[in-house]
Structure formats: structure tokens, C-alpha cells
Write a protein that holds these residues in place. Sequence first.
Motif, short mmCIF file in Angstrom:
data_model
loop_
_atom_site.label_atom_id
_atom_site.label_comp_id
_atom_site.label_asym_id
_atom_site.label_seq_id
_atom_site.Cartn_x
_atom_site.Cartn_y
_atom_site.Cartn_z
N ALA A 63 3.13 9.89 7.94
CA ALA A 63 2.23 11.03 8.15
C ALA A 63 2.87 12.31 7.62
O ALA A 63 2.21 13.11 6.94
N ILE A 64 4.16 12.51 7.91
CA ILE A 64 4.85 13.75 7.47
C ILE A 64 4.85 13.84 5.94
O ILE A 64 4.65 14.91 5.37
N ILE A 65 5.04 12.71 5.27
CA ILE A 65 5.15 12.74 3.81
C ILE A 65 3.77 12.72 3.13
O ILE A 65 3.50 13.50 2.22
N PHE A 66 2.88 11.83 3.59
CA PHE A 66 1.63 11.63 2.86
C PHE A 66 0.53 12.65 3.19
O PHE A 66 -0.21 13.06 2.31
N ILE A 67 0.41 13.05 4.48
CA ILE A 67 -0.73 13.90 4.86
C ILE A 67 -0.76 15.22 4.05
O ILE A 67 -1.79 15.55 3.48
N LEU A 88 -1.91 14.49 0.53
CA LEU A 88 -3.27 13.97 0.37
C LEU A 88 -4.34 14.97 0.78
O LEU A 88 -5.40 15.03 0.17
N PHE A 89 -4.07 15.72 1.85
CA PHE A 89 -5.16 16.52 2.44
C PHE A 89 -4.92 18.02 2.47
O PHE A 89 -5.82 18.77 2.79
N LEU A 90 -3.69 18.48 2.21
CA LEU A 90 -3.45 19.94 2.37
C LEU A 90 -3.30 20.64 1.02
O LEU A 90 -3.01 20.04 0.01
N ILE A 101 0.85 -1.21 0.00
CA ILE A 101 0.00 0.00 0.00
C ILE A 101 0.88 1.25 0.00
O ILE A 101 0.67 2.19 -0.78
N ALA A 102 1.90 1.26 0.90
CA ALA A 102 2.75 2.46 1.03
C ALA A 102 3.53 2.70 -0.27
O ALA A 102 3.64 3.86 -0.73
N ILE A 103 4.02 1.64 -0.90
CA ILE A 103 4.78 1.80 -2.14
C ILE A 103 3.86 2.25 -3.28
O ILE A 103 4.19 3.13 -4.07
N GLY A 104 2.65 1.67 -3.32
CA GLY A 104 1.67 2.06 -4.33
C GLY A 104 1.32 3.54 -4.20
O GLY A 104 1.31 4.29 -5.19
N LEU A 105 1.07 3.98 -2.96
CA LEU A 105 0.74 5.38 -2.70
C LEU A 105 1.91 6.29 -3.07
O LEU A 105 1.73 7.39 -3.61
#
Length: 123
Positions: A114-118, A121-123, A41-45
Motif C-alpha cells: 500500500a505504501i509503495i503502490f497507492i 497509482l492513485f495520487l 501480479i506484484a512483480i508485474g506491477l
Amino acid sequence: MDNQKFSITDRIKSFKYAFHGIKLFFINDHNGRVHLFAAIIAIGLSFYLKLSALEWIAILGVISAVIVAEILNAAIEKLADVVSPAIHPKIKIVKDLAAAAVLVAAFLAVAVGAIIFIPKLFL
Ligand SMILES: Nc1ncnc2c1ncn2[C@@H]1O[C@H](COP(=O)(O)OP(=O)(O)OP(=O)(O)O)[C@@H](O)[C@H]1O
């Protein structure tokens, strides 16, 4: 250090045993399957969000840390079960310490993720 002569066949055998360990972990071990799923999942994202080289290094680093910690934890648990199948206070400490290593690596992975994806994805 031993004085045995270097043998390419022995080195290839060592790889074979290590790959057998990887197969045991990701196929037979329930935690291993969960980690494999989470890593996919993490690699796909990461591909989807087109991470930078440094972000990839951070994500692959924490994924490896968690998987390495979990493989060592599984090995220690199996060894402990052979050494002392009965309940023993020292075995409890050994197993709890090995589990703590996984937890620390997992907390780090969640923080880095969280530091990389949030923000992406959301900001
Ligand atoms: N032989 C033992 N003596 C004392 N305490 C034990 C013993 N075996 C397990 N424990 C305690 O139970 C906890 C869970 O042990 P167990 O081997 O079931 O690990 P687990 O993380 O649940 O394993 P799995 O990876 O199979 O899910 C250990 O962290 C330890 O506190």
C-alpha cells in the motif's frame, strides 16, 4: 554437526530435494498457487510502475517473507497431521501459531504494498 566428508554429489542432491519442495508447494498446494499468483501480479506491477531499487528490495523482501512463512506453515501442518491425525489441543496451538506467522507476514506485505503502490497509482 556431523563428521561426514564433504560431498558435492550430496550437496547437489540437497538442492534437488529443495527444488522438489518448491515444486510441491507452487503446484500441489492451493495456498502456494495463490501466493505465486499474487507474487506475479506484484512483480508485474512493480515493473510497470518502474520502482526504484529500494522499493524493489522492499517488495521482493515482503514477497519472500510471505512465501517462506507459508512454506514453513505447510510443512508444519503436514508434520502435525502425521504426528497426530486425531484432534489434539497442542496440535491446534502448533497449527494456529504457524498460521499466525503467515498472517503477520501477509499484513506486512499489504502495508508495504500500500505504501509503495497507492501513491503511484492513485495520487
Ligand atoms: N489435529 C488437530 N487438532 C486440533 N486442531 C486442529 C487439528 N487440525 C487442525 N486443527 C485446527 O484447524 C485449523 C485449520 O487446520 P488445517 O490443517 O485444516 O489448516 P488449514 O490452514 O485450513 O490448511 P490448508 O493449508 O490445507 O488450507 C488449525 O489452525 C487448527 O486450529
